[in-house]
Design a protein around this motif. Structure first.
Motif, short mmCIF file in Angstrom:
data_model
loop_
_atom_site.label_atom_id
_atom_site.label_comp_id
_atom_site.label_asym_id
_atom_site.label_seq_id
_atom_site.Cartn_x
_atom_site.Cartn_y
_atom_site.Cartn_z
N TYR A 53 -34.89 -53.90 -80.73
CA TYR A 53 -35.08 -52.55 -81.24
C TYR A 53 -35.68 -51.66 -80.18
O TYR A 53 -36.30 -52.12 -79.22
CB TYR A 53 -35.96 -52.56 -82.50
N TYR A 62 -31.88 -50.39 -84.10
CA TYR A 62 -31.78 -51.84 -84.06
C TYR A 62 -30.41 -52.27 -83.58
O TYR A 62 -29.41 -51.63 -83.90
CB TYR A 62 -31.92 -52.44 -85.47
N ASP A 71 -30.43 -48.17 -88.06
CA ASP A 71 -31.56 -47.36 -87.63
C ASP A 71 -32.48 -47.11 -88.81
O ASP A 71 -32.21 -47.52 -89.93
CB ASP A 71 -31.10 -46.05 -86.99
N GLY A 72 -33.58 -46.45 -88.52
CA GLY A 72 -34.56 -46.16 -89.56
C GLY A 72 -35.52 -45.08 -89.09
O GLY A 72 -35.48 -44.65 -87.94
N HIS A 81 -35.41 -47.81 -93.92
CA HIS A 81 -34.39 -48.50 -93.13
C HIS A 81 -33.31 -49.06 -94.05
O HIS A 81 -33.61 -49.80 -94.99
CB HIS A 81 -35.05 -49.62 -92.32
#
Length: 92
Positions: A53, A62, A71-72, A81
């Motif tokens: 990440y 990620y 992603d988040g 997320h």
């Protein structure tokens, strides 16, 4: 990854989000390691997903070990997320 993103990204050991993140029910446990790797457990299945990440500000990207990307976003010490909500695990 674009070169301007590389300049903005933070080495994993230098961001404030290292540690264990868990869903409210504790079923999914998502550990962000200081070496830029993550390890996600689901239920009784340890290391269900692993990969790398990068954190850019409050955004996380990620790449799991199979090549899948996600992603988040971190907001108010909560990780959003993949449609899930993770809370920082508090050590007892």
């Amino acid at each position: 990854m674009e070169s301007n993103k590389v300049e903005k990204s933070v080495h994993a050991s230098q961001h404030p989000y290292i540690g264990m993140w868990v869903t409210e029910d504790g079923n999914i446990r998502h550990e962000l390691l200081p070496n830029g790797r993550y390890d996600e457990a689901r239920g009784q299945r340890q290391s269900a997903y692993t990969g790398s990440y990068i954190v850019e500000g409050d955004h996380i990207e990620y790449v799991d070990d199979t090549g899948f990307t996600a992603d988040g976003e971190f907001k108010d010490d909560v990780l959003y997320h993949a449609g899930m909500v993770f809370y920082r695990e508090v050590k007892k």
